[in-house]
Design a protein around this motif. Structure first.
Motif, PDB file in Angstrom:
ATOM      1  N   MET A  11      -3.786 115.963  51.671  1.00 25.29           N
ATOM      2  CA  MET A  11      -3.280 115.228  50.508  1.00 25.29           C
ATOM      3  C   MET A  11      -3.414 113.727  50.733  1.00 25.29           C
ATOM      4  SD  MET A  11       0.170 117.129  49.214  1.00 25.29           S
ATOM      5  CE  MET A  11       0.016 118.458  48.041  1.00 25.29           C
ATOM      6  N   ASP A  12      -3.895 113.034  49.726  1.00 22.86           N
ATOM      7  CA  ASP A  12      -4.066 111.587  49.820  1.00 22.86           C
ATOM      8  C   ASP A  12      -3.040 110.903  48.925  1.00 22.86           C
ATOM      9  OD1 ASP A  12      -5.031 109.092  50.414  1.00 22.86           O
ATOM     10  OD2 ASP A  12      -6.673 109.181  48.963  1.00 22.86           O
ATOM     11  N   LEU A  13      -1.785 110.946  49.370  1.00 22.47           N
ATOM     12  CA  LEU A  13      -0.683 110.365  48.617  1.00 22.47           C
ATOM     13  C   LEU A  13      -0.099 109.176  49.374  1.00 22.47           C
ATOM     14  CD1 LEU A  13       1.155 113.668  47.594  1.00 22.47           C
ATOM     15  CD2 LEU A  13      -0.028 112.110  46.032  1.00 22.47           C
ATOM     16  N   PRO A  14       0.528 108.217  48.668  1.00 22.55           N
ATOM     17  CA  PRO A  14       1.144 107.079  49.368  1.00 22.55           C
ATOM     18  C   PRO A  14       2.347 107.485  50.219  1.00 22.55           C
ATOM     19  CG  PRO A  14       1.658 107.026  47.024  1.00 22.55           C
ATOM     20  CD  PRO A  14       0.618 108.082  47.208  1.00 22.55           C
ATOM     21  N   VAL A  15       2.948 108.629  49.921  1.00 27.46           N
ATOM     22  CA  VAL A  15       4.020 109.205  50.742  1.00 27.46           C
ATOM     23  C   VAL A  15       3.584 110.622  51.072  1.00 27.46           C
ATOM     24  CG1 VAL A  15       6.439 109.907  50.827  1.00 27.46           C
ATOM     25  CG2 VAL A  15       5.797 107.807  49.633  1.00 27.46           C
ATOM     26  N   ARG A  16       3.312 110.876  52.336  1.00 33.36           N
ATOM     27  CA  ARG A  16       2.720 112.155  52.730  1.00 33.36           C
ATOM     28  C   ARG A  16       3.721 113.053  53.452  1.00 33.36           C
ATOM     29  NH1 ARG A  16      -3.306 110.403  55.000  1.00 33.36           N
ATOM     30  NH2 ARG A  16      -3.900 109.121  53.184  1.00 33.36           N
ATOM     31  N   PRO A  17       3.556 114.361  53.304  1.00 35.93           N
ATOM     32  CA  PRO A  17       4.451 115.301  53.992  1.00 35.93           C
ATOM     33  C   PRO A  17       4.176 115.343  55.482  1.00 35.93           C
ATOM     34  CG  PRO A  17       2.692 116.473  52.830  1.00 35.93           C
ATOM     35  CD  PRO A  17       2.564 115.020  52.451  1.00 35.93           C
ATOM     36  N   PRO A  18       5.216 115.679  56.270  1.00 39.70           N
ATOM     37  CA  PRO A  18       6.575 115.987  55.802  1.00 39.70           C
ATOM     38  C   PRO A  18       7.463 114.755  55.793  1.00 39.70           C
ATOM     39  CG  PRO A  18       6.380 116.555  58.115  1.00 39.70           C
ATOM     40  CD  PRO A  18       5.036 116.007  57.700  1.00 39.70           C
ATOM     41  N   VAL A  19       8.325 114.654  54.790  1.00 39.97           N
ATOM     42  CA  VAL A  19       9.326 113.588  54.703  1.00 39.97           C
ATOM     43  C   VAL A  19      10.703 114.236  54.709  1.00 39.97           C
ATOM     44  CG1 VAL A  19      10.310 111.784  53.249  1.00 39.97           C
ATOM     45  CG2 VAL A  19       7.829 112.011  53.432  1.00 39.97           C
ATOM     46  N   LYS A  20      11.582 113.751  55.557  1.00 40.99           N
ATOM     47  CA  LYS A  20      12.948 114.265  55.562  1.00 40.99           C
ATOM     48  C   LYS A  20      13.737 113.600  54.433  1.00 40.99           C
ATOM     49  CE  LYS A  20      13.320 115.517  60.446  1.00 40.99           C
ATOM     50  NZ  LYS A  20      14.113 115.383  61.695  1.00 40.99           N
ATOM     51  N   PRO A  21      14.499 114.354  53.671  1.00 39.75           N
ATOM     52  CA  PRO A  21      15.221 113.775  52.535  1.00 39.75           C
ATOM     53  C   PRO A  21      16.327 112.826  52.973  1.00 39.75           C
ATOM     54  CG  PRO A  21      15.899 116.032  52.902  1.00 39.75           C
ATOM     55  CD  PRO A  21      14.732 115.800  53.806  1.00 39.75           C
ATOM     56  N   MET A  22      16.649 111.886  52.096  1.00 41.59           N
ATOM     57  CA  MET A  22      17.788 111.011  52.330  1.00 41.59           C
ATOM     58  C   MET A  22      19.067 111.831  52.183  1.00 41.59           C
ATOM     59  SD  MET A  22      18.534 107.210  50.764  1.00 41.59           S
ATOM     60  CE  MET A  22      18.407 107.678  49.053  1.00 41.59           C
ATOM     61  N   LEU A  23      20.071 111.531  53.008  1.00 41.89           N
ATOM     62  CA  LEU A  23      21.269 112.355  53.093  1.00 41.89           C
ATOM     63  C   LEU A  23      22.509 111.594  52.626  1.00 41.89           C
ATOM     64  CD1 LEU A  23      20.479 113.906  56.581  1.00 41.89           C
ATOM     65  CD2 LEU A  23      19.971 114.875  54.329  1.00 41.89           C
ATOM     66  N   ALA A  24      23.639 112.284  52.646  1.00 43.05           N
ATOM     67  CA  ALA A  24      24.896 111.703  52.172  1.00 43.05           C
ATOM     68  C   ALA A  24      26.006 111.935  53.178  1.00 43.05           C
ATOM     69  CB  ALA A  24      25.277 112.311  50.823  1.00 43.05           C
ATOM     70  N   LYS A  25      26.962 111.039  53.176  1.00 45.49           N
ATOM     71  CA  LYS A  25      28.171 111.192  53.999  1.00 45.49           C
ATOM     72  C   LYS A  25      29.329 111.585  53.080  1.00 45.49           C
ATOM     73  CE  LYS A  25      27.672 106.912  55.192  1.00 45.49           C
ATOM     74  NZ  LYS A  25      27.818 105.593  55.856  1.00 45.49           N
ATOM     75  N   ALA A  26      30.246 112.393  53.605  1.00 41.48           N
ATOM     76  CA  ALA A  26      31.365 112.882  52.800  1.00 41.48           C
ATOM     77  C   ALA A  26      32.450 111.821  52.673  1.00 41.48           C
ATOM     78  CB  ALA A  26      31.938 114.143  53.428  1.00 41.48           C
ATOM     79  N   VAL A  27      32.971 111.658  51.453  1.00 45.94           N
ATOM     80  CA  VAL A  27      34.113 110.787  51.193  1.00 45.94           C
ATOM     81  C   VAL A  27      35.106 111.550  50.329  1.00 45.94           C
ATOM     82  CG1 VAL A  27      32.837 108.623  51.431  1.00 45.94           C
ATOM     83  CG2 VAL A  27      32.953 109.746  49.202  1.00 45.94           C
ATOM     84  N   LYS A  28      36.353 111.094  50.306  1.00 43.75           N
ATOM     85  CA  LYS A  28      37.416 111.823  49.610  1.00 43.75           C
ATOM     86  C   LYS A  28      37.429 111.563  48.110  1.00 43.75           C
ATOM     87  CE  LYS A  28      39.325 113.778  53.231  1.00 43.75           C
ATOM     88  NZ  LYS A  28      39.342 115.256  53.390  1.00 43.75           N
ATOM     89  N   LYS A  29      37.091 110.324  47.707  1.00 40.62           N
ATOM     90  CA  LYS A  29      37.187 109.947  46.300  1.00 40.62           C
ATOM     91  C   LYS A  29      35.852 109.406  45.798  1.00 40.62           C
ATOM     92  CE  LYS A  29      42.131 108.791  46.522  1.00 40.62           C
ATOM     93  NZ  LYS A  29      43.147 107.746  46.263  1.00 40.62           N
ATOM     94  N   ILE A  30      35.667 109.465  44.495  1.00 43.91           N
ATOM     95  CA  ILE A  30      34.446 108.957  43.883  1.00 43.91           C
ATOM     96  C   ILE A  30      34.467 107.432  43.926  1.00 43.91           C
ATOM     97  CG2 ILE A  30      33.084 108.867  41.765  1.00 43.91           C
ATOM     98  CD1 ILE A  30      34.305 111.558  40.992  1.00 43.91           C
ATOM     99  N   PRO A  31      33.522 106.783  44.630  1.00 45.23           N
ATOM    100  CA  PRO A  31      33.522 105.322  44.723  1.00 45.23           C
ATOM    101  C   PRO A  31      33.050 104.694  43.409  1.00 45.23           C
ATOM    102  CG  PRO A  31      31.632 106.232  45.875  1.00 45.23           C
ATOM    103  CD  PRO A  31      32.452 107.401  45.438  1.00 45.23           C
TER     104      PRO A  31
END
Length: 359
Positions: free
Chosen positions: A1-21
């Motif tokens: 594949m000739d893409l500007p972002v090539r596999p494999p890419v690990k997804p961006m993740l999230a940290k747990a919080v108690k309330k909606i910021p």
């Protein structure tokens, strides 16, 4: 594949919080398989969170994505299965199967959907350094005319709407709410987003444990059970967040409860695959790692503990629970399913549209 972002890419993740910021973009937290889709003309790869391709397991999605995505792009999203108006993670897990004939059958019986929530590349342009607010606009343009089973994840910048989603969407099988800073670039494998999940507690029977992967002298996870309406003890999940020192202490504390004859245990038939069809038992084959050791130590089911959990998936805890305390004041027989809080039902069609539940 000739893409500007090539596999494999690990997804961006999230940290747990108690309330909606405040001051962010908010989305529902989907309960499925995280997937990054790469398309370069006729070539299409569905990458999993660990980088391994999921493409062969979802042939119906390959066809749908080729019909709905731009010719060259990289999209972050979630693979889900919808049954009876809500997400069904158990049926989704069944889609990971080694046999091609089984994959074909399941693609027809329990077809999957793809919910897109981020755009990493479009044509020759990488969007990794572009702020989320701009990536969202581009994603909305890309998916403006998308059709089922490919969907654009709903998003809002209204915190009150996000709170309403948090309260209602669980009834459709969703996992909580995501909060993403509007200026955030896409950073693979970094926990820069926020997740807000439901947390409840339940009293469970401790009916066994798995030894730690590094030593038999430490507990890896406690195996938890609840009694069903017929009085049968069902395996509902595990609790494993302990320090190594505490894991070693637990082995000694639980030693008096080890059964000399495991054949008397309610889960004694765990090695019989047929037994798993009528009861929920520990030791079922791991679909992701068939060589993983599933053996466990049987305990007299007389000990009760309180655990925190986010939500149920059918008759089990969807994720690993968090140990809270021992409950010497509770009898094992009082640890039943009827103590669990049921979320108010909510139709997934009200989130993704009527086509999401037309199965």
């Amino acid at each position: 594949m000739d893409l500007p972002v090539r596999p494999p890419v690990k997804p961006m993740l999230a940290k747990a919080v108690k309330k909606i910021p405040p001051g962010m973009q908010y989305e529902a937290k989907w309960d499925g398989f995280r997937a990054i889709v790469y398309r370069d003309g006729p070539e299409l790869v569905i990458g999993s969170r660990n980088g391994k391709p999921l493409t062969r397991y979802f042939p119906e999605l390959v066809t749908a994505l080729l019909a709905n995505l731009p010719p060259r792009c990289v999209v972050d999203g979630e693979i889900v299965v919808v049954q009876d108006g809500r997400l069904d993670f158990e049926r989704l897990s069944e889609r990971i199967h080694p046999a091609a004939s089984r994959i074909k059958l399941l693609a027809e019986q329990t077809p999957a959907a793809f919910v897109a929530f981020d755009l990493l590349a479009l044509e020759d342009l990488s969007l990794l350094d572009v702020p989320l607010e701009e990536r969202r606009k581009a994603l909305t343009d890309v998916f403006r005319d998308a059709g089922p089973p490919v969907y654009l994840a709903p998003a809002t910048t209204d915190r009150e709407v996000a709170q309403l989603w948090f309260e209602r969407f669980e009834g459709a099988g969703l996992d909580g709410v995501m909060a993403k800073p509007l200026t955030l670039p896409y950073r693979p494998d970094a926990r820069l987003m926020y997740k807000i999940k439901h947390e409840r507690t339940a009293d469970c029977v401790v009916a066994g444990y798995r030894p730690h992967k590094t030593a038999d002298t430490a507990v890896g996870s406690l195996l938890l059970g609840l009694y069903d309406a017929q009085g049968r003890l069902q395996h509902v999940g595990a609790s494993s967040a302990f320090t190594m020192q505490r894991r070693k202490e637990l082995v000694e504390e639980l030693r008096p409860l080890r059964l000399a004859d495991p054949g008397t245990h309610p889960w004694a038939a765990w090695e019989d695959q047929a037994a798993h069809e009528s009861d929920r038992l520990p030791g079922a084959q791991n679909r992701w790692n068939s060589s993983k050791d599933q053996s466990w130590v049987a305990l007299d089911p007389s000990l009760v503990c309180e655990v925190a959990y986010d939500h149920m998936q059918g008759t089990r805890f969807r994720h690993t629970t968090q140990f809270r305390r021992w409950r010497p004041d509770r009898t094992p027989q009082s640890c039943r399913y009827d103590q669990l809080e049921e979320p108010v039902s909510y139709d997934l069609a009200d989130i993704l549209g009527p086509a999401a539940t037309e199965r």
